[in-house]
Design a protein around this motif. Structure first.
Motif, PDB file in Angstrom:
ATOM      1  N   UNK A   1      -3.597  11.085   0.367  1.00  7.87           N
ATOM      2  CA  UNK A   1      -3.432  10.043   0.637  1.00  7.87           C
ATOM      3  C   UNK A   1      -2.707   9.079   1.388  1.00  7.87           C
ATOM      4  N   UNK A   2      -2.222   9.731   2.413  1.00  7.21           N
ATOM      5  CA  UNK A   2      -1.430   8.171   3.863  1.00  7.21           C
ATOM      6  C   UNK A   2      -2.319   8.571   4.050  1.00  7.21           C
ATOM      7  N   UNK A   3      -3.321   9.965   4.770  1.00 10.55           N
ATOM      8  CA  UNK A   3      -3.809  10.031   5.374  1.00 10.55           C
ATOM      9  C   UNK A   3      -5.378   8.885   5.011  1.00 10.55           C
ATOM     10  N   UNK A   4      -6.284   8.351   3.862  1.00  5.21           N
ATOM     11  CA  UNK A   4      -6.664   7.254   3.718  1.00  5.21           C
ATOM     12  C   UNK A   4      -6.239   5.575   3.706  1.00  5.21           C
TER      13      UNK A   4
ATOM     14  N   UNK B   1       1.046  -0.789   0.213  1.00  7.42           N
ATOM     15  CA  UNK B   1      -0.342   0.263   0.232  1.00  7.42           C
ATOM     16  C   UNK B   1       0.804   1.338   0.204  1.00  7.42           C
ATOM     17  N   UNK B   2       1.671   1.122   0.572  1.00  8.16           N
ATOM     18  CA  UNK B   2       2.780   2.430   0.854  1.00  8.16           C
ATOM     19  C   UNK B   2       3.827   2.116  -0.435  1.00  8.16           C
ATOM     20  N   UNK B   3       3.711   1.024  -0.927  1.00  2.00           N
ATOM     21  CA  UNK B   3       4.594   1.227  -2.299  1.00  2.00           C
ATOM     22  C   UNK B   3       3.812   2.462  -3.889  1.00  2.00           C
TER      23      UNK B   3
ATOM     24  N   UNK C   1      -5.099   1.644  10.030  1.00  2.00           N
ATOM     25  CA  UNK C   1      -4.875   1.696  10.689  1.00  2.00           C
ATOM     26  C   UNK C   1      -5.876   0.421  12.255  1.00  2.00           C
ATOM     27  N   UNK C   2      -7.206   0.980  11.602  1.00  2.53           N
ATOM     28  CA  UNK C   2      -8.438   0.677  12.071  1.00  2.53           C
ATOM     29  C   UNK C   2      -7.629  -0.540  12.365  1.00  2.53           C
ATOM     30  N   UNK C   3      -8.097  -1.512  11.015  1.00  4.81           N
ATOM     31  CA  UNK C   3      -8.644  -2.784  11.116  1.00  4.81           C
ATOM     32  C   UNK C   3      -6.799  -3.731  11.639  1.00  4.81           C
TER      33      UNK C   3
END
Length: 412
Positions: free
Chosen positions: A181-184, A89-91, A190-192
């Protein structure tokens, strides 16, 4: 700005063009170079992360095929897979950053050099032409009309300010898109990921309990089958869109399986399909088999139904015999039943002046307000509700009088 004279307007406009050419564009070019190094650093980090968590997954595979550490191996493998998905995802975020931010800035810098240079040359040429026209009018002795020249300088200065603002706005918009994009990504994972991390922590801590170790040693074959299923079901997939049908896999409340929460489940937002509960709370399973790693059940405290991760609960050895609801109302009724079932205390010995037939007819009666102040006769039973435990102690009773003729008469 309207109070500036022609020389101030001209110097301000030239200063804006010089700032864009000599400061903004070189700074933007440096920013692009730093951004490319940033992307390269992440690619190196991603490669190192892949090597590290692949090695961790191999260790987890070895632990999974042991007898003592099967569940721990499963945790290590799931952590490795989660990290691999997070790196992917970060990529994607860094690829969009490289294409939509860095390349756009680099292209705009090359185009802007020619545009700003041409705009400045056009402005200086127009200023020179209008200044020459004014000087010719002065030589001919004609009245100088500087209003048109001042209007041109004001419009040129306002256009230069807009060009400057347009470039800073472009830079802000591109980086706002990057932060979004980072916040999305953080909201998406983050939660899962936090829920899975809590479940992994609980599962790891559970191996410290001696009963877990004994169950692993006594039921190796059963454990192999259960861990084989957990490898397929425990990784959380998409939450089932609907609750199961009552005619399907839901069991009746009379024969439902009870589980206890070993970790709190407090899902974010207000999703009606998820079941929140606290640690140690009892839950009635309405679906016996997990679906995508989720179970469906009803919390006994709130009677609410919903989905929750299967790793957050554990089976209860002994199901409770009675429900916990209505404990406050049951307390008063049980207190009354205890009061009614309590054997009557023997009457105190009568005074010497009472006749024998009165002694056999006497029954214990509640003491009056004045008799409460007297000391209890020796040999009487302890109080039914010691001080501080009577649920009715806070009730204020209205003083009453009785004409009970069966009470003993004391002759003074």
């Amino acid at each position: 700005m309207s109070g500036m004279n022609s020389d101030q307007l001209h110097r301000s406009t030239l200063g804006i063009y010089s700032s864009l050419m000599n400061e903004f564009n070189p700074s933007l070019q440096k920013l692009v170079s730093l951004g490319n190094r940033y992307v390269q650093a992440f690619q190196a980090l991603a490669m190192t992360s892949e090597a590290y968590f692949s090695a961790l997954s191999e260790i987890g595979e070895r632990a999974f095929h042991t007898i003592s550490s099967r569940s721990l191996g499963d945790v290590l493998i799931e952590i490795s897979e989660s990290q691999r998905r997070l790196t992917g995802e970060l990529d994607g975020v860094f690829r969009r950053f490289s294409i939509e931010v860095l390349q756009q800035m680099d292209n705009n810098i090359r185009l802007d050099r020619d545009y700003i240079s041409g705009s400045r040359k056009h402005y200086e040429m127009e200023v020179h032409n209008q200044a020459a026209a004014l000087e010719g009018q002065l030589r001919r002795g004609a009245n100088q009309d500087c209003s048109e020249y001042l209007q041109f300088l004001r419009e040129s200065n306002a256009e230069a300010l807009k060009e400057e603002e347009r470039r800073y706005r472009f830079l802000s918009e591109k980086h706002c898109a990057l932060i979004q994009s980072i916040a999305h990504l953080m909201n998406k994972t983050g939660g899962p990921l936090q829920q899975r991390a809590d479940a992994w922590t609980v599962e790891t801590d559970a191996t410290r309990a001696p009963e877990v170790r004994r169950s692993l040693n006594n039921s190796v074959g059963m454990r192999e089958e259960e861990t084989g299923k957990s490898r397929e079901e425990l990784p959380l997939g998409n939450i089932p869109s609907r609750a199961p049908s009552p005619q399907g896999s839901i069991s009746r409340s009379s024969g439902g399986q009870y589980v206890r929460a070993r970790a709190a489940h407090q899902p974010g937002g207000s999703s009606p399909t998820l079941l929140p509960f606290t640690r140690g709370e009892r839950i009635t399973l309405l679906v016996q088999q997990p679906k995508n790693g989720w179970l469906f059940g009803r919390a006994d405290s709130s009677s609410r139904q919903g989905w929750f991760p299967a790793t957050y609960v554990e089976a209860m050895d002994d199901p409770p015999m009675t429900t916990c609801s209505g404990s406050s109302s049951l307390r008063s009724s049980s207190s009354m039943s205890n009061l009614l079932d309590q054997p009557a205390a023997p009457p105190p010995p009568p005074p010497p002046s009472l006749s024998s037939n009165k002694q056999t007819e006497m029954q214990p009666i509640p003491p009056s307000h004045s008799e409460n102040k007297r000391s209890k006769p020796p040999g009487s039973q302890p109080e039914l509700f010691p001080k501080g435990t009577n649920p009715f102690a806070t009730v204020k009773l209205r003083p009453t009088s009785t004409d009970d003729r069966s009470a003993p008469r004391v002759h003074r």
